[in-house]
Motif scaffolding. Structure first.
Motif, PDB file in Angstrom:
ATOM      1  N   LYS A 191       0.872  -1.377  -0.145  1.00 41.98           N
ATOM      2  CA  LYS A 191       0.021   0.049   0.004  1.00 41.98           C
ATOM      3  C   LYS A 191       0.800   1.397  -0.003  1.00 41.98           C
ATOM      4  N   VAL A 192       2.103   1.169  -0.022  1.00 35.23           N
ATOM      5  CA  VAL A 192       3.137   2.372  -0.140  1.00 35.23           C
ATOM      6  C   VAL A 192       3.750   2.129  -1.370  1.00 35.23           C
ATOM      7  N   LYS A 193       3.596   3.102  -2.107  1.00 36.87           N
ATOM      8  CA  LYS A 193       4.166   3.115  -3.662  1.00 36.87           C
ATOM      9  C   LYS A 193       5.249   4.090  -3.824  1.00 36.87           C
ATOM     10  N   LEU A 194       6.424   3.480  -3.821  1.00 37.49           N
ATOM     11  CA  LEU A 194       7.902   4.343  -3.981  1.00 37.49           C
ATOM     12  C   LEU A 194       8.195   4.320  -5.187  1.00 37.49           C
ATOM     13  N   ASP A 195       8.182   5.526  -5.874  1.00 36.09           N
ATOM     14  CA  ASP A 195       8.593   5.971  -7.196  1.00 36.09           C
ATOM     15  C   ASP A 195      10.204   6.266  -7.221  1.00 36.09           C
ATOM     16  N   ALA A 196      11.209   5.820  -7.945  1.00 33.06           N
ATOM     17  CA  ALA A 196      12.489   6.363  -7.925  1.00 33.06           C
ATOM     18  C   ALA A 196      13.038   5.717  -9.152  1.00 33.06           C
ATOM     19  N   PRO A 197      14.160   6.286  -9.556  1.00 29.71           N
ATOM     20  CA  PRO A 197      14.549   5.588 -11.083  1.00 29.71           C
ATOM     21  C   PRO A 197      15.467   4.363 -10.638  1.00 29.71           C
ATOM     22  N   GLU A 198      15.419   3.473 -11.797  1.00 27.73           N
ATOM     23  CA  GLU A 198      16.221   2.466 -11.771  1.00 27.73           C
ATOM     24  C   GLU A 198      17.825   2.918 -11.550  1.00 27.73           C
ATOM     25  N   ILE A 199      18.175   3.833 -12.507  1.00 33.19           N
ATOM     26  CA  ILE A 199      19.546   4.249 -12.453  1.00 33.19           C
ATOM     27  C   ILE A 199      19.347   5.813 -12.347  1.00 33.19           C
ATOM     28  N   ALA A 200      20.085   6.516 -11.510  1.00 37.35           N
ATOM     29  CA  ALA A 200      20.467   7.912 -11.164  1.00 37.35           C
ATOM     30  C   ALA A 200      21.649   8.308 -12.013  1.00 37.35           C
ATOM     31  N   GLU A 201      21.646   8.939 -12.871  1.00 40.50           N
ATOM     32  CA  GLU A 201      23.122   9.267 -13.524  1.00 40.50           C
ATOM     33  C   GLU A 201      23.810  10.491 -12.713  1.00 40.50           C
ATOM     34  N   ASN A 202      22.898  11.279 -11.863  1.00 49.07           N
ATOM     35  CA  ASN A 202      23.663  12.019 -11.193  1.00 49.07           C
ATOM     36  C   ASN A 202      22.877  12.013  -9.742  1.00 49.07           C
ATOM     37  N   GLY A 203      24.008  11.567  -8.782  1.00 51.96           N
ATOM     38  CA  GLY A 203      23.637  11.218  -7.502  1.00 51.96           C
ATOM     39  C   GLY A 203      23.093  12.556  -6.755  1.00 51.96           C
ATOM     40  N   ALA A 204      23.611  13.691  -7.377  1.00 49.40           N
ATOM     41  CA  ALA A 204      23.080  14.840  -6.337  1.00 49.40           C
ATOM     42  C   ALA A 204      21.566  15.258  -6.621  1.00 49.40           C
ATOM     43  N   VAL A 205      20.868  14.625  -7.377  1.00 50.41           N
ATOM     44  CA  VAL A 205      19.713  15.104  -7.606  1.00 50.41           C
ATOM     45  C   VAL A 205      18.823  13.899  -7.964  1.00 50.41           C
ATOM     46  N   VAL A 206      18.512  12.837  -7.322  1.00 50.12           N
ATOM     47  CA  VAL A 206      17.753  11.863  -7.494  1.00 50.12           C
ATOM     48  C   VAL A 206      16.356  12.001  -7.015  1.00 50.12           C
ATOM     49  N   PRO A 207      15.379  12.072  -8.050  1.00 49.90           N
ATOM     50  CA  PRO A 207      13.862  12.221  -7.746  1.00 49.90           C
ATOM     51  C   PRO A 207      13.191  10.925  -7.300  1.00 49.90           C
ATOM     52  N   ILE A 208      12.629  11.475  -6.206  1.00 50.06           N
ATOM     53  CA  ILE A 208      11.713  10.290  -5.666  1.00 50.06           C
ATOM     54  C   ILE A 208      10.249  10.911  -5.060  1.00 50.06           C
ATOM     55  N   SER A 209       9.481   9.797  -5.241  1.00 49.47           N
ATOM     56  CA  SER A 209       8.178  10.238  -4.419  1.00 49.47           C
ATOM     57  C   SER A 209       7.258   9.243  -3.892  1.00 49.47           C
ATOM     58  N   VAL A 210       6.649   9.306  -2.898  1.00 49.24           N
ATOM     59  CA  VAL A 210       5.933   8.199  -2.302  1.00 49.24           C
ATOM     60  C   VAL A 210       4.424   8.642  -2.157  1.00 49.24           C
ATOM     61  N   THR A 211       3.514   7.509  -2.528  1.00 46.22           N
ATOM     62  CA  THR A 211       1.929   7.767  -2.363  1.00 46.22           C
ATOM     63  C   THR A 211       1.610   6.473  -1.551  1.00 46.22           C
ATOM     64  N   THR A 212       0.515   6.714  -1.161  1.00 50.15           N
ATOM     65  CA  THR A 212      -0.049   5.538  -0.231  1.00 50.15           C
ATOM     66  C   THR A 212      -1.662   5.661  -0.059  1.00 50.15           C
ATOM     67  N   THR A 213      -2.196   4.484  -0.243  1.00 51.06           N
ATOM     68  CA  THR A 213      -3.558   4.399  -0.054  1.00 51.06           C
ATOM     69  C   THR A 213      -4.079   4.063   1.718  1.00 51.06           C
ATOM     70  N   LEU A 214      -3.111   4.162   2.413  1.00 51.00           N
ATOM     71  CA  LEU A 214      -3.448   4.006   3.857  1.00 51.00           C
ATOM     72  C   LEU A 214      -4.069   5.148   4.392  1.00 51.00           C
ATOM     73  N   GLU A 215      -4.761   4.973   5.537  1.00 51.36           N
ATOM     74  CA  GLU A 215      -5.629   5.873   6.105  1.00 51.36           C
ATOM     75  C   GLU A 215      -4.886   6.389   7.143  1.00 51.36           C
ATOM     76  N   ASN A 216      -5.206   7.602   7.689  1.00 45.43           N
ATOM     77  CA  ASN A 216      -4.751   8.350   8.838  1.00 45.43           C
ATOM     78  C   ASN A 216      -3.068   8.551   8.781  1.00 45.43           C
ATOM     79  N   VAL A 217      -2.702   8.791   7.712  1.00 39.32           N
ATOM     80  CA  VAL A 217      -1.125   9.081   7.810  1.00 39.32           C
ATOM     81  C   VAL A 217      -0.671  10.052   8.451  1.00 39.32           C
ATOM     82  N   THR A 218       0.289   9.841   9.314  1.00 42.17           N
ATOM     83  CA  THR A 218       0.871  11.093  10.149  1.00 42.17           C
ATOM     84  C   THR A 218       2.225  11.396   9.633  1.00 42.17           C
ATOM     85  N   SER A 219       3.130  10.631   9.186  1.00 40.78           N
ATOM     86  CA  SER A 219       4.565  11.056   8.732  1.00 40.78           C
ATOM     87  C   SER A 219       4.513  10.119   7.541  1.00 40.78           C
ATOM     88  N   ILE A 220       5.787  10.773   6.814  1.00 44.68           N
ATOM     89  CA  ILE A 220       6.176  10.018   5.709  1.00 44.68           C
ATOM     90  C   ILE A 220       7.846  10.355   5.832  1.00 44.68           C
TER      91      ILE A 220
END
Length: 162
Positions: free
Chosen positions: A70-99
């Motif tokens: 229920k936690v979906k982590l979106d991150a690249p397979e390969i990051a060409e530049n480790g200084a800026v690696v885009p990531i995101s997380v979404t969830t269908t869980l209820e009552n989320v208080t922190s990520i």
């Protein structure tokens, strides 16, 4: 009735500066409210100093997390530049208080931690620095429990000075 600047000693510049000051004064109240709320949150300094991801999770939450689909982590397979690696997380869980985001191979594992206010859509995106190829871990606190998702990201050029 027409308005003429000639009858007043005020210039157009003075009027625009006055209007800008009034607008900024009005925004001051809007800016101060989130700042006051954030000032009441305790900064998790000890968690950000931890070297390992398990230690950082323990310092931040006091318990371990269980893997969840229920936690979906979106991150690249390969990051060409480790200084800026885009990531995101979404969830269908209820009552989320922190990520939180952790990078196992970094000198300090905890990269970011967000408090999620009640009624807020639990979606967080960030750009992380990664020193080397390692696991990125997203921790979601919901309903008093911890849930996680993990993904390995290969880094071709490190972003932590390496």
């Amino acid at each position: 009735m027409t308005f003429s600047f000639e009858r007043f000693s005020a210039t157009r510049r003075l009027i625009l500066q006055g209007a800008g000051s009034v607008a900024l004064a009005g925004l001051g109240n809007l800016i101060a409210l989130p700042a006051l709320a954030a000032a009441n949150d305790k900064y998790p300094e000890d968690a950000f100093k931890q070297k390992g991801d398990k230690d950082a999770i323990q310092a931040l939450y006091g318990r371990s997390a269980e893997a969840s689909d229920k936690v979906k982590l979106d991150a690249p397979e390969i990051a060409e530049n480790g200084a800026v690696v885009p990531i995101s997380v979404t969830t269908t869980l209820e009552n989320v208080t922190s990520i939180s985001f952790l990078v196992s191979g970094n000198p300090n594992a905890l990269a970011a931690s967000y408090q999620i206010p009640e009624g807020t859509l639990p979606v967080v995106a960030n750009r992380l620095k990664m020193q080397q190829t390692s696991n990125v871990i997203a921790i979601v606190e919901a309903g008093g429990k911890l849930y996680s998702a993990t993904k390995e990201v290969k880094v071709t050029v490190g972003g932590c000075g390496g």
